[in-house]
Design a protein around this motif. Structure first.
Motif, PDB file in Angstrom:
ATOM      1  N   LEU A  92       0.834  -1.204   0.000  1.00 47.93           N
ATOM      2  CA  LEU A  92       0.000   0.000   0.000  1.00 47.93           C
ATOM      3  C   LEU A  92       0.871   1.256   0.000  1.00 47.93           C
ATOM      4  N   CYS A  93       1.980   1.200   0.743  1.00 46.74           N
ATOM      5  CA  CYS A  93       2.914   2.327   0.768  1.00 46.74           C
ATOM      6  C   CYS A  93       3.538   2.532  -0.610  1.00 46.74           C
ATOM      7  N   GLU A  94       3.906   1.426  -1.249  1.00 41.51           N
ATOM      8  CA  GLU A  94       4.551   1.501  -2.557  1.00 41.51           C
ATOM      9  C   GLU A  94       3.587   1.942  -3.651  1.00 41.51           C
ATOM     10  N   SER A  95       2.295   1.728  -3.446  1.00 41.83           N
ATOM     11  CA  SER A  95       1.289   2.065  -4.464  1.00 41.83           C
ATOM     12  C   SER A  95       0.870   3.524  -4.426  1.00 41.83           C
ATOM     13  N   ARG A  96       1.375   4.277  -3.462  1.00 40.90           N
ATOM     14  CA  ARG A  96       1.055   5.707  -3.381  1.00 40.90           C
ATOM     15  C   ARG A  96       1.628   6.435  -4.601  1.00 40.90           C
ATOM     16  N   LEU A  97       0.917   7.434  -5.065  1.00 40.24           N
ATOM     17  CA  LEU A  97       1.336   8.176  -6.253  1.00 40.24           C
ATOM     18  C   LEU A  97       2.697   8.847  -6.065  1.00 40.24           C
ATOM     19  N   PRO A 111      10.007  13.332  -0.862  1.00 39.14           N
ATOM     20  CA  PRO A 111       9.490  14.679  -0.595  1.00 39.14           C
ATOM     21  C   PRO A 111       9.387  15.520  -1.867  1.00 39.14           C
ATOM     22  N   GLU A 112      10.379  15.395  -2.747  1.00 39.73           N
ATOM     23  CA  GLU A 112      10.327  16.123  -4.015  1.00 39.73           C
ATOM     24  C   GLU A 112       9.183  15.611  -4.875  1.00 39.73           C
ATOM     25  N   ALA A 113       8.996  14.287  -4.882  1.00 32.44           N
ATOM     26  CA  ALA A 113       7.904  13.685  -5.659  1.00 32.44           C
ATOM     27  C   ALA A 113       6.555  14.168  -5.133  1.00 32.44           C
ATOM     28  N   ARG A 114       6.449  14.267  -3.803  1.00 36.73           N
ATOM     29  CA  ARG A 114       5.208  14.733  -3.185  1.00 36.73           C
ATOM     30  C   ARG A 114       4.895  16.165  -3.618  1.00 36.73           C
ATOM     31  N   GLN A 115       5.940  16.963  -3.741  1.00 37.90           N
ATOM     32  CA  GLN A 115       5.757  18.350  -4.163  1.00 37.90           C
ATOM     33  C   GLN A 115       5.314  18.431  -5.623  1.00 37.90           C
ATOM     34  N   LEU A 116       5.878  17.579  -6.467  1.00 35.52           N
ATOM     35  CA  LEU A 116       5.472  17.554  -7.870  1.00 35.52           C
ATOM     36  C   LEU A 116       3.988  17.221  -8.006  1.00 35.52           C
ATOM     37  N   VAL A 117       3.546  16.253  -7.201  1.00 37.28           N
ATOM     38  CA  VAL A 117       2.140  15.845  -7.248  1.00 37.28           C
ATOM     39  C   VAL A 117       1.235  16.959  -6.740  1.00 37.28           C
ATOM     40  N   SER A 118       1.553  17.513  -5.585  1.00 35.88           N
ATOM     41  CA  SER A 118       0.698  18.546  -4.986  1.00 35.88           C
ATOM     42  C   SER A 118       0.682  19.830  -5.800  1.00 35.88           C
ATOM     43  N   HIS A 119       1.718  20.062  -6.623  1.00 33.60           N
ATOM     44  CA  HIS A 119       1.776  21.250  -7.482  1.00 33.60           C
ATOM     45  C   HIS A 119       1.177  20.988  -8.866  1.00 33.60           C
ATOM     46  N   ARG A 120       0.498  19.855  -8.986  1.00 33.88           N
ATOM     47  CA  ARG A 120      -0.285  19.534 -10.187  1.00 33.88           C
ATOM     48  C   ARG A 120       0.570  19.331 -11.442  1.00 33.88           C
ATOM     49  N   HIS A 121       1.724  18.698 -11.280  1.00 28.58           N
ATOM     50  CA  HIS A 121       2.573  18.398 -12.433  1.00 28.58           C
ATOM     51  C   HIS A 121       2.316  16.984 -12.971  1.00 28.58           C
ATOM     52  N   ILE A 122       1.614  16.153 -12.189  1.00 27.56           N
ATOM     53  CA  ILE A 122       1.463  14.732 -12.519  1.00 27.56           C
ATOM     54  C   ILE A 122       0.026  14.392 -12.920  1.00 27.56           C
ATOM     55  N   THR A 123      -0.085  13.520 -13.928  1.00 25.00           N
ATOM     56  CA  THR A 123      -1.408  13.043 -14.351  1.00 25.00           C
ATOM     57  C   THR A 123      -1.485  11.523 -14.186  1.00 25.00           C
ATOM     58  N   VAL A 124      -2.671  11.035 -13.921  1.00 26.75           N
ATOM     59  CA  VAL A 124      -2.932   9.595 -13.839  1.00 26.75           C
ATOM     60  C   VAL A 124      -4.055   9.293 -14.820  1.00 26.75           C
ATOM     61  N   SER A 133      -1.107  10.813  -1.672  1.00 28.32           N
ATOM     62  CA  SER A 133      -1.460   9.501  -1.128  1.00 28.32           C
ATOM     63  C   SER A 133      -2.405   8.714  -2.039  1.00 28.32           C
ATOM     64  N   TYR A 134      -2.708   9.260  -3.210  1.00 25.86           N
ATOM     65  CA  TYR A 134      -3.593   8.581  -4.161  1.00 25.86           C
ATOM     66  C   TYR A 134      -3.066   7.181  -4.430  1.00 25.86           C
ATOM     67  N   ASN A 135      -3.931   6.189  -4.268  1.00 25.66           N
ATOM     68  CA  ASN A 135      -3.518   4.790  -4.402  1.00 25.66           C
ATOM     69  C   ASN A 135      -3.712   4.302  -5.831  1.00 25.66           C
ATOM     70  N   LEU A 136      -2.628   3.923  -6.467  1.00 23.45           N
ATOM     71  CA  LEU A 136      -2.680   3.463  -7.851  1.00 23.45           C
ATOM     72  C   LEU A 136      -3.055   1.992  -7.945  1.00 23.45           C
ATOM     73  N   LYS A 137      -3.622   1.628  -9.089  1.00 26.67           N
ATOM     74  CA  LYS A 137      -3.996   0.244  -9.360  1.00 26.67           C
ATOM     75  C   LYS A 137      -3.223  -0.239 -10.580  1.00 26.67           C
ATOM     76  N   ILE A 179       3.867   3.175 -16.483  1.00 28.03           N
ATOM     77  CA  ILE A 179       2.737   2.284 -16.214  1.00 28.03           C
ATOM     78  C   ILE A 179       3.008   1.502 -14.928  1.00 28.03           C
ATOM     79  N   PHE A 180       2.018   1.517 -14.054  1.00 22.78           N
ATOM     80  CA  PHE A 180       2.074   0.723 -12.822  1.00 22.78           C
ATOM     81  C   PHE A 180       1.607  -0.677 -13.197  1.00 22.78           C
TER      82      PHE A 180
END
Length: 204
Positions: A92-97, A111-124, A133-137, A179-180
């Protein structure tokens, strides 16, 4: 969004390893615990079993950047699934965005990855997701927002990626899409964690 903002080198020294992933010159100089007597072997007091369990839990929380309340919810979620609790918890920890962004080498650390996500640089799957903390499938596609592909905060380097992506992930450096592929097995998770200690701690 709550997160730990204290001194990171101090945390790494506490556990004797680079918790946050990236190289740290200060840690290399002082790999022993912080404090006045951190390097004094004579003060190596035997720890209780509870203390060892607690430290292991803290180690996982700091590694993945998860606070207590959220981590406890993840444990209960893992407890309801069929299989080995500790392994499912790490999965579950590894599946976090934010972790996947880090595993795809789009950042130097979580921490840098978390900032990229929260600053809206990443799409799923083509949609912007700003929840670390978005859980990927399995099957989910992770990419950079079009405008972010040339952003100075993105450290993407196709040559650096060759051979370094985990087997349960894939990365197309032409389309810049990851791809996950599957949920990682315990042996595929490189972190030195004794998850059984955490299960025993929460099972009391």
């Amino acid at each position: 969004m709550a997160k730990y903002i204290g001194p990171k080198t101090k945390i790494s020294r506490k556990f004797g390893e680079l918790i946050y992933g990236n190289y740290n010159k200060s840690f290399e100089k002082k790999k022993y615990p912080p404090g006045q007597h951190g390097n004094n072997r004579r003060r190596n007091i035997k720890k209780s079993f509870y203390s060892i369990q607690l430290l292991e839990k803290q180690k996982v929380k700091y590694t993945y950047g998860i606070l207590e309340r959220q981590f406890r919810k993840m444990f209960y979620k893992a407890s309801k699934k069929k299989g080995i609790k500790g392994e499912i918890l790490l999965q579950l920890c590894e599946s976090r965005l934010d972790n996947i962004v880090y595993r795809l080498k789009l950042s130097h650390s979580r921490p840098e990855a978390r900032q990229l996500v929260s600053h809206r640089h990443i799409t799923v799957n083509g949609k912007i997701v700003n929840i670390p903390s978005y859980n990927l499938k399995p099957g989910d596609k992770i990419s950079l927002k079009e405008k972010s592909k040339k952003h100075k905060a993105i450290i993407y380097d196709s040559n650096r990626l060759l051979g370094s992506i985990k087997k349960w992930l894939s990365w197309d450096h032409h389309k810049m899409i990851g791809i996950f592929k599957s949920i990682p097995k315990r042996k595929q998770i490189p972190e030195k964690i004794n998850e059984n200690l955490i299960v025993e701690l929460y099972s009391k």
